[in-house]
Each structure stands twice: as C-alpha cells, then as structure tokens.
Design a protein around this motif. Structure first.
Motif, PDB file in Angstrom:
ATOM      1  N   ARG B  68       0.828  -1.220   0.000  1.00 49.63           N
ATOM      2  CA  ARG B  68       0.000   0.000   0.000  1.00 49.63           C
ATOM      3  C   ARG B  68       0.846   1.246   0.000  1.00 49.63           C
ATOM      4  O   ARG B  68       0.535   2.228  -0.655  1.00 49.63           O
ATOM      5  CB  ARG B  68      -0.908   0.006   1.226  1.00 49.63           C
ATOM      6  CG  ARG B  68      -2.138  -0.836   1.109  1.00 49.63           C
ATOM      7  CD  ARG B  68      -3.247  -0.298   2.004  1.00 49.63           C
ATOM      8  NE  ARG B  68      -2.772   0.068   3.337  1.00 49.63           N
ATOM      9  CZ  ARG B  68      -2.654  -0.784   4.331  1.00 49.63           C
ATOM     10  NH1 ARG B  68      -2.985  -2.049   4.172  1.00 49.63           N
ATOM     11  NH2 ARG B  68      -2.197  -0.381   5.503  1.00 49.63           N
ATOM     12  N   CYS B  69       1.924   1.240   0.761  1.00 46.90           N
ATOM     13  CA  CYS B  69       2.657   2.496   0.953  1.00 46.90           C
ATOM     14  C   CYS B  69       3.745   2.722  -0.087  1.00 46.90           C
ATOM     15  O   CYS B  69       4.399   3.755  -0.068  1.00 46.90           O
ATOM     16  CB  CYS B  69       3.274   2.539   2.349  1.00 46.90           C
ATOM     17  SG  CYS B  69       4.727   1.516   2.484  1.00 46.90           S
ATOM     18  N   CYS B  70       3.963   1.780  -0.993  1.00 48.08           N
ATOM     19  CA  CYS B  70       5.056   1.955  -1.951  1.00 48.08           C
ATOM     20  C   CYS B  70       4.698   3.002  -2.998  1.00 48.08           C
ATOM     21  O   CYS B  70       3.682   2.868  -3.674  1.00 48.08           O
ATOM     22  CB  CYS B  70       5.371   0.630  -2.640  1.00 48.08           C
ATOM     23  SG  CYS B  70       6.678   0.801  -3.871  1.00 48.08           S
ATOM     24  N   PRO B  71       5.510   4.034  -3.160  1.00 43.84           N
ATOM     25  CA  PRO B  71       5.123   5.110  -4.082  1.00 43.84           C
ATOM     26  C   PRO B  71       5.352   4.785  -5.562  1.00 43.84           C
ATOM     27  O   PRO B  71       4.888   5.519  -6.418  1.00 43.84           O
ATOM     28  CB  PRO B  71       6.011   6.282  -3.650  1.00 43.84           C
ATOM     29  CG  PRO B  71       7.211   5.632  -3.053  1.00 43.84           C
ATOM     30  CD  PRO B  71       6.748   4.364  -2.436  1.00 43.84           C
ATOM     31  N   THR B  72       6.067   3.706  -5.851  1.00 42.14           N
ATOM     32  CA  THR B  72       6.384   3.448  -7.255  1.00 42.14           C
ATOM     33  C   THR B  72       5.839   2.110  -7.733  1.00 42.14           C
ATOM     34  O   THR B  72       6.114   1.696  -8.854  1.00 42.14           O
ATOM     35  CB  THR B  72       7.908   3.412  -7.459  1.00 42.14           C
ATOM     36  OG1 THR B  72       8.438   2.326  -6.670  1.00 42.14           O
ATOM     37  CG2 THR B  72       8.555   4.701  -7.038  1.00 42.14           C
ATOM     38  N   ALA B  73       5.067   1.445  -6.892  1.00 42.59           N
ATOM     39  CA  ALA B  73       4.552   0.110  -7.215  1.00 42.59           C
ATOM     40  C   ALA B  73       5.663  -0.924  -7.368  1.00 42.59           C
ATOM     41  O   ALA B  73       5.458  -1.975  -7.969  1.00 42.59           O
ATOM     42  CB  ALA B  73       3.679   0.126  -8.465  1.00 42.59           C
ATOM     43  N   CYS B  93      13.262   4.187  -0.903  1.00 41.30           N
ATOM     44  CA  CYS B  93      12.752   5.166   0.057  1.00 41.30           C
ATOM     45  C   CYS B  93      12.541   4.541   1.425  1.00 41.30           C
ATOM     46  O   CYS B  93      12.444   5.264   2.415  1.00 41.30           O
ATOM     47  CB  CYS B  93      11.460   5.784  -0.442  1.00 41.30           C
ATOM     48  SG  CYS B  93      10.034   4.682  -0.386  1.00 41.30           S
ATOM     49  N   LYS B  94      12.426   3.233   1.462  1.00 42.35           N
ATOM     50  CA  LYS B  94      12.313   2.467   2.694  1.00 42.35           C
ATOM     51  C   LYS B  94      11.009   2.672   3.446  1.00 42.35           C
ATOM     52  O   LYS B  94      10.908   2.345   4.620  1.00 42.35           O
ATOM     53  CB  LYS B  94      13.511   2.744   3.624  1.00 42.35           C
ATOM     54  CG  LYS B  94      14.792   2.305   2.947  1.00 42.35           C
ATOM     55  CD  LYS B  94      16.013   2.934   3.530  1.00 42.35           C
ATOM     56  CE  LYS B  94      16.022   4.422   3.409  1.00 42.35           C
ATOM     57  NZ  LYS B  94      17.242   4.960   2.793  1.00 42.35           N
ATOM     58  N   ALA B  95       9.994   3.182   2.766  1.00 39.79           N
ATOM     59  CA  ALA B  95       8.695   3.292   3.419  1.00 39.79           C
ATOM     60  C   ALA B  95       8.181   1.896   3.745  1.00 39.79           C
ATOM     61  O   ALA B  95       7.606   1.662   4.810  1.00 39.79           O
ATOM     62  CB  ALA B  95       7.713   4.012   2.509  1.00 39.79           C
ATOM     63  N   ILE B  97       9.813  -0.762   4.428  1.00 39.23           N
ATOM     64  CA  ILE B  97      10.513  -1.340   5.566  1.00 39.23           C
ATOM     65  C   ILE B  97       9.895  -0.830   6.862  1.00 39.23           C
ATOM     66  O   ILE B  97       9.662  -1.587   7.807  1.00 39.23           O
ATOM     67  CB  ILE B  97      12.010  -0.973   5.513  1.00 39.23           C
ATOM     68  CG1 ILE B  97      12.671  -1.737   4.379  1.00 39.23           C
ATOM     69  CG2 ILE B  97      12.689  -1.240   6.850  1.00 39.23           C
ATOM     70  CD1 ILE B  97      14.153  -1.543   4.290  1.00 39.23           C
ATOM     71  N   THR B  98       9.604   0.468   6.864  1.00 47.72           N
ATOM     72  CA  THR B  98       9.014   1.057   8.062  1.00 47.72           C
ATOM     73  C   THR B  98       7.585   0.575   8.252  1.00 47.72           C
ATOM     74  O   THR B  98       7.078   0.543   9.361  1.00 47.72           O
ATOM     75  CB  THR B  98       9.058   2.581   7.935  1.00 47.72           C
ATOM     76  OG1 THR B  98      10.332   2.962   7.417  1.00 47.72           O
ATOM     77  CG2 THR B  98       8.871   3.244   9.271  1.00 47.72           C
ATOM     78  N   ALA B  99       6.935   0.204   7.142  1.00 42.16           N
ATOM     79  CA  ALA B  99       5.530  -0.175   7.229  1.00 42.16           C
ATOM     80  C   ALA B  99       5.325  -1.607   7.685  1.00 42.16           C
ATOM     81  O   ALA B  99       4.200  -1.976   8.015  1.00 42.16           O
ATOM     82  CB  ALA B  99       4.868   0.003   5.869  1.00 42.16           C
ATOM     83  N   CYS B 100       6.382  -2.406   7.674  1.00 43.77           N
ATOM     84  CA  CYS B 100       6.188  -3.821   7.970  1.00 43.77           C
ATOM     85  C   CYS B 100       6.215  -4.071   9.470  1.00 43.77           C
ATOM     86  O   CYS B 100       7.243  -3.856  10.107  1.00 43.77           O
ATOM     87  CB  CYS B 100       7.277  -4.655   7.302  1.00 43.77           C
ATOM     88  SG  CYS B 100       7.141  -6.406   7.683  1.00 43.77           S
ATOM     89  N   PRO B 101       5.100  -4.543  10.043  1.00 45.02           N
ATOM     90  CA  PRO B 101       5.094  -4.787  11.496  1.00 45.02           C
ATOM     91  C   PRO B 101       5.942  -5.989  11.889  1.00 45.02           C
ATOM     92  O   PRO B 101       6.236  -6.180  13.060  1.00 45.02           O
ATOM     93  CB  PRO B 101       3.622  -5.039  11.827  1.00 45.02           C
ATOM     94  CG  PRO B 101       2.903  -5.190  10.552  1.00 45.02           C
ATOM     95  CD  PRO B 101       3.797  -4.818   9.429  1.00 45.02           C
ATOM     96  N   GLY B 169      -3.991  -6.164  11.383  1.00 47.95           N
ATOM     97  CA  GLY B 169      -4.868  -6.127  10.238  1.00 47.95           C
ATOM     98  C   GLY B 169      -4.213  -6.470   8.907  1.00 47.95           C
ATOM     99  O   GLY B 169      -4.755  -6.179   7.846  1.00 47.95           O
TER     100      GLY B 169
END
Lengths: 754, 178, 320
Positions: B68-73, B93-95, B97-101, B169
């Motif tokens: 969901r959070c990846c800006p480039t697919a 961008c590592k979003a 990585i930060t998004a993975c619980p 979730g």
C-alpha cells in the motif's frame, strides 16, 4: 637443514604470514562475491550438479552440489540417501561456506625462526611433503614406528591411517572414543554383545515412547535422528526427557525431569526398580534372552523412587509414572543410549544401566527400540600387507579392561616423559582434529607438544592445532575433492561417491594426494599403487559391479546384502556375543574384574558454594570449532552464551547481555562470554555450546569470540573400566567484566513479566 | 486463482535454522542479512515451562501495508498473493521497511529493498520454497489455500493455528500450528 | 532480595538475525528525513501564510509574509529534496516516483505534491520579485507578460498554493501515522501535529524576517495560538496512546520515563514551545521582547520535534 626449534611457540597465523586472495573478507560485513549476489537462478535447481557426501559432521549425508561457473552455489540432499532422505541439516546446507571461507589455509607452512620469534613461512608442496616425510622417517629410525601417533577425525583420515599403518604404526586414535561415545559402546557390548554403532541403530521413528537422558536431540543435529525424532513427535509418541536444562527436546516432552547433574544412575536404577517391583518388564523377552534377573533384582532392591528423590530431586510419583509409561509402550520404548557419554567417571556403569533398562523393556532388536543394522563391505584396493605392529596400548599392563580402541588422552600421556619412564611417542600427525579445543586438560596437550620431535597438521582451517605444528598442510574442503567410498549401514546398506564440485582453492590439496605424496617420499609408494584417485575408485567399484560413471550419475547406490531381519522374530533363538550368550543384566565378567556387576550409584562431588557445574553441548548450526568461522553458519551464532538460571543471575546481579569471565575451581579462565539469563536451567549448573573461544587471528570471524569451555576442563574423572574421560566434573564461578570491544550484538529479544 | 500460504508446525520445529541456510544459498542472500529467522518463545517459570519454536519470514500479507505504501509500485503482489519487490522500480525510500510490522524486509547492499519471495522462481516451476524443501523435521508446508485438499488447507482445518500480530490487520499468510 | 516473576514470557531470535538498518532497531532513516520534514513543514507554513494573506487582501499589511518569506521557499524545498534524494538507497531510479500515482501511498502524494509545489513556489516567488527589487526587470518580454498575467490571477494561485501547502504540511504526519508497524506514530493526530508545527515555524520565519513591528506582533500572536494548539495536540497524543492497546502504552512510555523523556519534555516542549509561548505572551501584554528569540526557539523546537518523533517511532516496534 634448519636449526631445530627447541621449544614450540603457538604461532598466530595471520594475514601477514599468508597471502590474501581477492575475495578476502573479515568480520561481519563480509560480502558474498558478486556472482553469488545475482538474483536467483531463473530455473530452479539448474546448472551443473555433482555428487558428494557431506563432511560437516560425521553423519555423512549424501548430496548434490550445484555449481555455476565452477563455483558451488548450494548443496541439497540426495533424495535416495537413507542418511538424510533428501534433506541436509543446516551445517550441510551451509557447507559451501567451507569452500568460500577466505580465512582458510592457503599454502603449506613450515615453522621457522626469525629474529628470535617463531613464525611460519610459506613453502611449496614439494618441500612441505619432503619435510613431513623426513620427520616421520626420523621418528621411525630413532624410535621405531611406535614412536609416531596419528590423531584423526573425519573421513579423509582414511588415507593417513593407511599411511601410518604402512609404516607399521598402530597408534591411531580419535578423541571421540574416550571423550564421547566409547563408554556407551563398551557398556552395550558388555550387555548385549554389540555396540550401538555410529550412526546409532536407534529405531526412533517407530518408538511410541522415547526417553532421552542426557541427549539433546534437536540441538544435537544428527540428521536422520532429528528427522525421526520429529516423526515420532508428530506421531504422538510420548517423550520423556531427563536433563538439567529445558532443552529443545524437553520442550516437546510430556515429562521434563530436571535432574540434578551427576545423579543419572540413581534415576535409571529407580526406573529399573519400579519395572521389577511392579512386574512391568517384558517377562517373555527377559526369560528368553536375558540372564541375571534375580541378581539384578537383588542389587536394585533398595533403589526405590523414594531413595532416588533426594538424590535426583525428581519426585517419586514422577519416577513411577514415567516408568509405567515406558512399560506401557514397550517394546516400542527406546531409552536413547546417548552419544556423548563421558561425564562423571562412572560412565560405563551409567550407560550399562541404560542398556539394562532397555533390556527389561525388551527394546533391543525390537521395533521402536533398536533394530539390527545391515553389514556391508566393499573389497579394499589390493595393497601390500602392513608390517607387523609394534607393542601397543593393548599390551600395556595398565590397559583398561573394556577399552577396544586407542584412548587419545593416553596417547598424549605417552608423549610426555615421566619420572623414570621415557615417553614412547615422539611424533604426531594430526588430521582435522583441533586438539587444543578438543582434548580435555589442554595444558597437557601443550606440554606434550613441547616434548615432541616432530608434529605435522593437516587441516582445512588454521585451527589452533596448526599453530603448534612444525609443518601445516592445507587440505581442500570436501567440495573440492574425491575421497574414499562412503560405505555405511543404517537400515540400508549403501555406498556413496564424493567427487569434487570445484577445483581446490588456493594451494590446498586433497588428503589422498597429500598422503600419497608423503608415502612416495618415504619410499612407501607401493602402498599407494593406484595411479590416481579415479582409478582407485574404479577398481573398488568394479568389485561390486558398479563404476565411477554410474556413481557420478546416482551419487548413492544400495548394496544388496540379501535378506535381512531388522527385528527379532517372535520366539527366535538368538545367541548374543556375551560370555553367557545372553543379554547380561548381571555381568559376571565385570564382577570377575572387581567392578560392580550391576551398576551402583555413587555420589559425585557437588559444586562448592558460589560455583556451578559446567555443562556443555551442541547447537544445530555448528559442529563445534569446525564451523564457528564458516561465513554462512557463523551468522547464526557468532558467540556462545553461558546459560544461567534466573534465580542465580539475580543473586549475582547479572542480566542477559552482560559479559562474564568464567573461572573454574583450579583458576582456569574462559571468556569473556555473554550471559543468557533464563528459566530453562537448574540453579546448580551452567551451560555453554562447545567450540568457541578461538585464538587463531586468521579466523577473523570467530577470533576470541565466546568462551572456550575446553579451557575449563582441567579436572577429569577417568572411567576405570574403559578409560572414558569424564569431563562434567568442573565447576565455574563468575566475574562480571566490561563487554569486549567488537563483541557480537546480543540476540533480538522481547520479554515481559507477568 | 491460487492463494498461497505457508504453515509451520511448531511441534516439530526444533529451531535448527536449516531454513535460514537454505534460503541463503538458494537466493544468494548477502552475508549479514537473512530473509527468515528462528524465534524461541518461552513462557512460564522454572520448572513449569513451555517453549514454542517458530520459523518466521515475510508473511506475504493479504492486506500488505508494504504494498500500500510503496510510491512506485515496486512492492507488488503477483499470482497466489506472493508479495515481491521489483528492484528496477524500487527507489530505496524504505517506506515499506518502516511499514512492515514484522520487520521482514531489509535494504539489499545493491540499494533496493529485499525480502523473502516464497521462492517464487521455484513455485512457478511447481516446486516448494527452498526452506520447505530442506526442513529436516518436515515442519514447513506450502500450498494453495484455495485447494481444499492441499496440505496447508488440511492442516489449517484439522489443527489449531495462529498468525502473528493479527490485530495489525495485515492478514498474514504464514500460519503457525500451535 | 527482589521478588521473582510469577510468569516470564520471552521471545528470542536464536538464528542470529541482525539485518543492517533493521536490527536491533530501525535505523534506515537517518538525519535526512527529519531534516526534510522540518524544511517541508517550514515551507508549508511560509507558503500558507503568504497565500492566506493574499486571499485576505492583506498583502501590504503583511508584506514580509506575503512577498519576502516566499523567496526562501524554493531554496528550502530544493535543500529538502536533496536531503530526500540523499536518503534514497536506490536513487538512480528516483524518477520512478513520477511514473505512477499510488493513492494508497502518502509518499506518492508527497512526491506529486512536491512535484507541483516546487515549480509553483518558484512562480509564486517570481510574482513579487519586481516589487521587492525595484531595479530588477524580467529579461524577456514574454516572461514579463507572463508574470503580469499571473499576478492578475494571484488570488486563484493563492488558493492552489494554500491547499497544496496544507497538504505538504500534513502529509508527512499522515505518512508516518499510517505505519501501524511503528506504534508510536500510529495516531491520526500526528498529521495535525506536524501541520501545526509547520505553520508555527512558518510564523517564526516571518517574525525573523520582518522589519515591520506590527507584522511581527501579529505573527507572534498567531504563533502563540499555534503553540497552544500544538501543546493541546501533544497532550492529546499521549492521552490517546496511554488509553490504547498495550503496544501503544509501551510506545508512550518511551517518553514517560524512557530514553526520550528528557530530550522531548525539556527541549521540544520546554525550550521549543513553552518558553517561546511565554515570551510571546509577554508581547501580548505589550512588553517589548526581541522577536528573534522566540522565533529562533520555535524553529529549533520544530527541528528537534521532527528528529525525536522520527527516532522514537523507529525505536518502537511490535516484535523483537
């Protein structure tokens, strides 16, 4: 000829003495070379594959090595191999690390002296082989062949055993006899007439009840045994574990008996007592096959669970419950004989109690207990007969009555002159066994080495023993060489081929080449008459109707040994290879020698106040010091940790992640080592994984990481019947120190208290 | 349409880390990095103890926050619900990585984000992921949840199972038989 | 003698996992990101107030805010973008951001917002150049005509700018708060917090730049309101976390006794919010105070807020 060095120093093999190749890496940041960083092979399991069998431990699983561009990429198990059933253990899977490790030995090294310091200089193979040949010949000339000893561990030792036997030397030893499995083999032989064997003939996967007393299967990664253990657990078998530590196996057990260390005989005798008292033993089996039941009953009449309780701290009703459970599933109840059995000095008797318990349950030769292994052989390559042997340990007046193999610590003792007795042994050849971290009481190893005229070491890695050698010979890893055929028997008789998957790296050479080279320089070339290793293998394979080409195709081939019965038939008449021809619950031959014919419990010294008994064991991703530097495997455990009970740690103010020095009762020190504070161990002992605390700088990944438990084994308790060296008789205390620079990060952890 | 899942039988798992080693050699995972790992979960107090051993990795979540959070697919889902990263679209961008619980991703030394791929190259050839294939205790299973007779479907139907952090979730597709 | 735990629960990773940048805590985002967040918030504040007062037709009353401050926007944005680019571990592929719009990804919103806002801020700044520098003339006739036309449409442009600057100011907070994997950030109030902080730093910038006492006083009052809102939001943030699930309570405790307690409450809340608020409060009561002091503290506080929030968020995790 160089001036002989009078006193050997330990030479730290470092990159200054050895050329470093382009792939050199050190420390954690070491990267796999670019060709291995490519995205996964588009077609899985494609590429060239070659047959091999693994050398990461003694289990010898056969597998296929996949290479790309001449570089091994991965090793997977051979599906038709009964040792692994197509699945290698983590060490086998990480085996390519042995190939990749740049910190291995690169060239032959010869000890020399410069500016008052001893160091190694690189040498050509010709010179190095010549030095070794000279060294061995001089020993022979001065002292006879009995002046040499070979310490050998690993399959490549075959060639060196052949070499020294060709010299007429019979002093061939592996530390694993006296320090590991020897006690159990002789005890089982005395009881059943046959040893347990290696691999063990344990029918784990058919067991309905599995009793592990001092066995940590699951951390002990003997491949097929763990596979069978998982199958037994998956099939709902009852597991009973007696262990001072809540091991992986204990976590799968219905009963975990946190037994007080050194009291195992008491528990075994109590179990025997319950089976006899409640009539739960296999009457028919005992009547048919055993002798000495009445004497046994008489001997254990006082060994009640109530008697055992204060000794073992296992509650009486638990002892009864577990005994009844064992009986309920008998004969498919296996009391595992263990493997490392050199604990407290009464190890023969303890493993005999284990054997007697199995006999009462009727598990020997029955499904779910011990099966009858197949026997197979392949004709040897014809070579001249060995010269007649010299006087050996067997003829020594103080030989242990039940020892059937050479005890390594006795060979070491025979290398140290004593009061009024010259040392018979003056030269060592060491093949792939890291004596300073292996042989107990390492101070004696160093003392012996100082007295030797000559010592040569063959190894893959610059292990500690190589730092003491006069000549170091680099052998290539198993992935880079042919070796002799693997001929083993488990439930199937098979042969397996090892062939090189890659060319030897640096200047390393296969063991067969090294041994043959030394032999030729010693004038013993006729014992290695084959032109090359391929013709050696072809000749042997031809005797069973196979060929090198076929073996390269299949990797593993079954040998037909005719009809075989794995288990005793109903009512079958069996003669056991014991003095009475029966299973000896009571052993007259032991009594005749003045020892207890039925095992008896004797109390062993307890740790003094502030000290804790040192226990050691395995972890599934390491084979002791052999793998601690492997670039793939070392990541799973860079340092060992000392397991300390929470109650003890709180008394000392120690927390998980603190670093400690361990001091034993004789003042020997190991560490610094990280503490693991846990609920999973008794308050009177601590636990370490064996094989850490390396001192060779070239092994940069493992250099000075963790604690060397062997340095703390300064006391030993020798088994009087067969000479096993009981090592669990040392006690340690703690000293909190600052964390060493560059220490490994503590494991990721999340904890809470309720 | 397949729905791939992996099932870990914690009764059988001995935490030997063979799965970790096999993944490394199959996928050329750089030294110092791992795509899967072993967790030993202990509770109780001496001597009443319980230990659960788990082999963990990316959960290939059905509701993947990393995708969901990846800006480039670059982070995307392919057939079977397998979550992959296209290195040529990843900007680092590592979003994700930060998004993975589950902290299952890492930055590959070559700059893009990397993680377990369920050995998609093996799955597409009809084979199991490397970890499943090597496991000596046969505690790892992989298959299609849309096939009621697949080993994973049968196991999840007949055994008690759990996932990690269900409250996040993410609808993870890595199940643990307890 | 301490009492012993009744039940211990411990999870340990036993296979040696220590992925660089991930373990033992996330360190994949270094100084570049909080630095960018600060600059983004500052630019948002600057542009918002510039646009707002154009819409309100108060250009001359607040000339610094409307005309001078926006000159800083383009260079600040560019420096921020450079910081972002520096952070990218696979930067040669950065252009991929503009090959797609991902509606679920706040980072995509940000990329596109910045993609539009950056040239727009240049245009906006250009609109005032001739006013601010009387000797400056556009070198090309078509350019001068274009600027003139745009100036006629500046109210419409201001609306666009206002909306985009709010998006810029709030999206970073939304981006962080959408990560439920970082429990400390996972609160919808983080977006408003960053927006408010950004606006506050915008007013502080005007206070620093302005030579007009009235303008300074006005923005000082605005800042006081914004700081009040920020303090309210911060208290709300912690109240929410403490009454939420266990993992959020744990995250909140990083600031209530944990390692971030002193830096946050002393530096950010104390020095960055309370002290400037007091000084600006004094200004309300007509005491003369150098506006530069609270302004500088607000800017510093804004920077530290970003750094601490980033660091604490990456420290908080669900698992091991």
């Amino acid at each position: 000829m160089a001036k002989p060095i009078t006193r050997r120093e330990f030479i730290r093999i470092s990159s200054a003495a050895v050329t470093t190749a382009a792939l050199a890496g050190s420390g954690l940041g070491c990267r796999i070379p670019a060709f291995l960083r490519e995205p996964p092979l588009a077609i899985p399991d494609s590429g060239v594959r070659t047959a091999t069998w693994c050398e990461m431990c003694f289990w010898k699983c056969a597998g296929w090595v996949y290479t790309d561009g001449g570089i091994p990429q991965k090793v997977v198990g051979n599906p038709i191999d009964p040792h692994c059933r197509g699945r290698l253990c983590p060490r086998g899977t990480g085996g390519i690390g042995a190939y990749l490790d740049d910190q291995r030995l690169h060239t032959p090294l010869i000890r020399t002296e410069a500016r008052g310091k001893q160091l190694f200089r690189e040498a050509s193979w010709d010179e190095a082989l010549e030095r070794v040949a000279q060294g061995l010949k001089q020993i022979d000339a001065k002292y006879g062949p009995g002046g040499l000893a070979l310490f050998s561990h690993g399959s490549g030792g075959t060639w060196f055993k052949h070499l020294v036997k060709a010299m007429g030397c019979r002093n061939i030893t592996a530390p694993s006899y006296g320090q590991c499995r020897g006690a159990r083999e002789e005890a089982y032989t005395a009881t059943f007439g046959e040893p347990v064997g290696s691999p063990e003939r344990t029918d784990i996967e058919n067991a309905r009840c599995l009793v592990l007393i001092g066995s940590h299967l699951g951390e002990n990664m003997h491949n097929l045994q763990v596979q069978e253990f998982a199958n037994a657990v998956g099939n709902g078998a009852t597991v009973i574990v007696a262990d001072p530590r809540f091991s992986t196996a204990a976590s799968k057990a219905r009963w975990w008996l946190p037994i007080r260390p050194s009291t195992d005989i008491a528990l075994l005798l109590a179990w025997i007592h319950v089976l006899l008292e409640e009539g739960l033993y296999d009457h028919d089996y005992v009547k048919r096959y055993c002798t000495g039941l009445d004497e046994l009953r008489q001997a254990v009449r006082h060994n009640t669970p109530e008697w055992a309780y204060p000794i073992t701290t296992i509650e009486p009703h638990t002892i009864r419950q577990t005994a009844r459970e064992m009986a309920r599933h008998a004969p498919a109840t296996l009391v595992h004989p263990g493997r490392f059995t050199a604990w407290y000095g009464d190890d023969f008797q303890r493993t005999r109690a284990n054997a007697i318990l199995n006999a009462l349950l009727g598990s020997w030769g029955r499904k779910g207990g011990f099966y009858n292994p197949l026997r197979a052989s392949v004709a040897a390559y014809p070579t001249p007969a060995y010269p007649k042997g010299h006087t050996t340990w067997r003829q020594a007046p103080d030989a242990f009555p039940f020892a059937t193999e050479v005890l390594a610590d006795r060979v070491r003792a025979a290398s140290i002159p004593a009061e009024g007795r010259p040392a018979p042994i003056h030269g060592w050849l060491v093949y792939c066994t890291n004596l300073p971290l292996t042989l107990l009481q390492p101070a004696l190893t160093y003392e012996a080495i100082q007295k030797l005229d000559f010592i040569a070491a063959v190894d893959l890695m610059p292990s500690e023993i190589t730092g003491w050698a006069d000549v170091v010979l680099p052998e290539c890893s198993y992935l880079e060489r042919y070796d002799d055929l693997r001929i083993t028997t488990t439930r199937n008789a098979t042969i397996a081929l090892r062939q090189p998957a890659a060319k030897p790296r640096f200047e390393s050479k296969p063991g067969w080449w090294i041994a043959k080279g030394v032999a030729e320089k010693m004038g013993l070339g006729r014992y290695f008459p084959w032109k090359d290793i391929e013709s050696y293998l072809e000749t042997r394979l031809a005797t069973i109707g196979s060929s090198l080409a076929e073996m390269q195709q299949v990797g593993v081939k079954e040998i037909d040994v005719g009809p075989h019965r794995y288990y005793f038939g109903d009512g079958e008449e069996i003669e056991f290879d014991t003095p009475s021809g029966r299973i000896e619950l009571y052993s007259q031959q032991i009594a005749d020698l003045g020892f207890d014919p039925v095992p008896r419990y004797t109390a062993h010294p307890e740790p003094p106040a502030g000290y804790y008994r040192l226990l050691f064991g395995r972890t599934p991703t390491h084979t002791f010091s052999r793998t601690t530097n492997n670039p793939l495997l070392c990541e799973t455990m860079l340092e060992n940790e000392v397991w300390i009970a929470r109650t003890v740690a709180q008394m000392w103010g120690i927390e998980s992640g603190d670093y400690l020095l361990l001091h034993n009762q004789d003042g020997a020190t190991a560490g610094p080592v990280r503490a693991k504070v846990t609920e999973r161990i008794r308050h009177d002992c601590v636990f370490l994984v064996h094989g850490f605390g390396h001192q060779q700088r070239q092994m940069a990944r493992s250099f000075q990481r963790g604690a060397n438990d062997n340095a703390l084994v300064t006391q030993v308790s020798i088994d009087p019947l067969m000479g096993a060296t009981g090592m669990r008789v040392n006690f340690v205390t703690f000293e909190v120190v600052a964390p060493p620079r560059g220490h490994a990060p503590p494991p990721l952890r999340r904890g809470e208290v309720a | 349409m397949a729905r791939y899942a992996m099932v870990v039988d914690t009764h059988r798992c001995v935490g030997c880390a063979d799965c970790v080693m096999a993944c490394k050699t199959e996928n050329g995972v750089p030294l110092g990095y791992c795509r899967d790992w072993i967790v030993q979960d202990t509770w109780g107090s001496y001597p009443k103890l319980h230990l659960e051993i788990r082999s963990e990795r990316c959960n290939h979540c059905a509701n993947a926050p990393c995708v969901r959070c990846c800006p480039t697919a670059a982070s995307h889902i392919v057939e079977g619900g397998i979550v992959l990263v296209s290195p040529q679209k990843c900007i680092g961008c590592k979003a994700c990585i930060t998004a993975c619980p589950y902290d299952a991703r890492y930055v590959h030394p070559d700059g893009y984000v990397d993680k377990c791929t369920f050995c998609v190259h093996r799955v597409r050839a009809g084979k199991d992921p490397a970890c499943v294939e090597v496991c000596p205790t046969h505690c790892l299973h992989f298959g299609d949840l849309d096939d009621p007779n697949s080993v994973v479907s049968v196991l999840l139907r007949t055994r008690v199972s759990k996932t990690l952090i269900p409250e996040a979730g993410t609808r993870p597709q890595l199940y643990f038989l307890t | 003698m301490t009492s012993l735990p009744l039940v211990l629960h411990e999870e340990v990773v036993t296979s040696g996992r220590m992925n660089p940048g991930i373990d033992p805590t996330l360190t994949v985002w270094g100084w570049e990101i909080p630095f960018y967040l600060f600059l983004g918030g500052l630019v948002a504040g600057i542009l918002f107030f510039s646009a707002f007062y154009v819409i309100r037709h108060r250009e001359e009353d607040y000339a610094t805010a409307v005309k001078v401050a926006p000159l800083w926007a383009p260079p600040l944005i560019v420096v921020g973008l450079l910081a972002l680019l520096l952070d990218l571990s696979h930067w040669p592929y950065a252009w991929r951001l503009y090959t797609t719009i991902r509606w679920d990804s706040p980072m995509s919103w940000g990329a596109w917002t910045l993609g539009i806002l950056t040239p727009l801020s240049v245009v906006w700044a250009a609109l005032w150049l001739e006013e601010l520098f009387p000797r400056f003339r556009w070198p090309f006739a078509w350019l001068a005509r274009l600027i003139t036309t745009l100036r006629e449409w500046r109210v419409a442009l201001a609306w666009l700018l206002a909306v985009l600057s709010v998006v810029l100011g709030i999206y970073t907070g939304i981006l962080l708060s959408a990560f439920n994997a970082r429990p400390f950030w996972n609160t919808s109030i983080l977006g408003p917090l960053f927006l408010t902080s950004g606006l506050s730093t915008g007013t502080a910038m005007v206070m620093l730049l302005s030579r007009n006492r009235r303008e300074r006083a006005h923005f000082s009052h605005l800042d006081l309101l914004l700081i009040g809102a920020e303090l309210f939001i911060i208290i709300h943030l912690f109240m929410g976390a403490l009454s939420s699930t266990g993992i959020k309570v744990e995250a909140a405790h990083l600031f209530l006794g944990g390692p971030y307690t002193a830096p946050f409450w002393v530096l950010v809340v104390g020095l960055g919010l309370a002290v400037p608020a007091v000084i600006e409060g004094l200004e309300v009561f007509r005491r003369r105070v150098p506006a530069a002091v609270p302004a500088a503290l607000v800017l510093l506080g804004g920077l530290l807020l970003r750094f601490i929030v980033m660091d604490a968020g990456m420290t908080s995790r669900w698992l091991y």
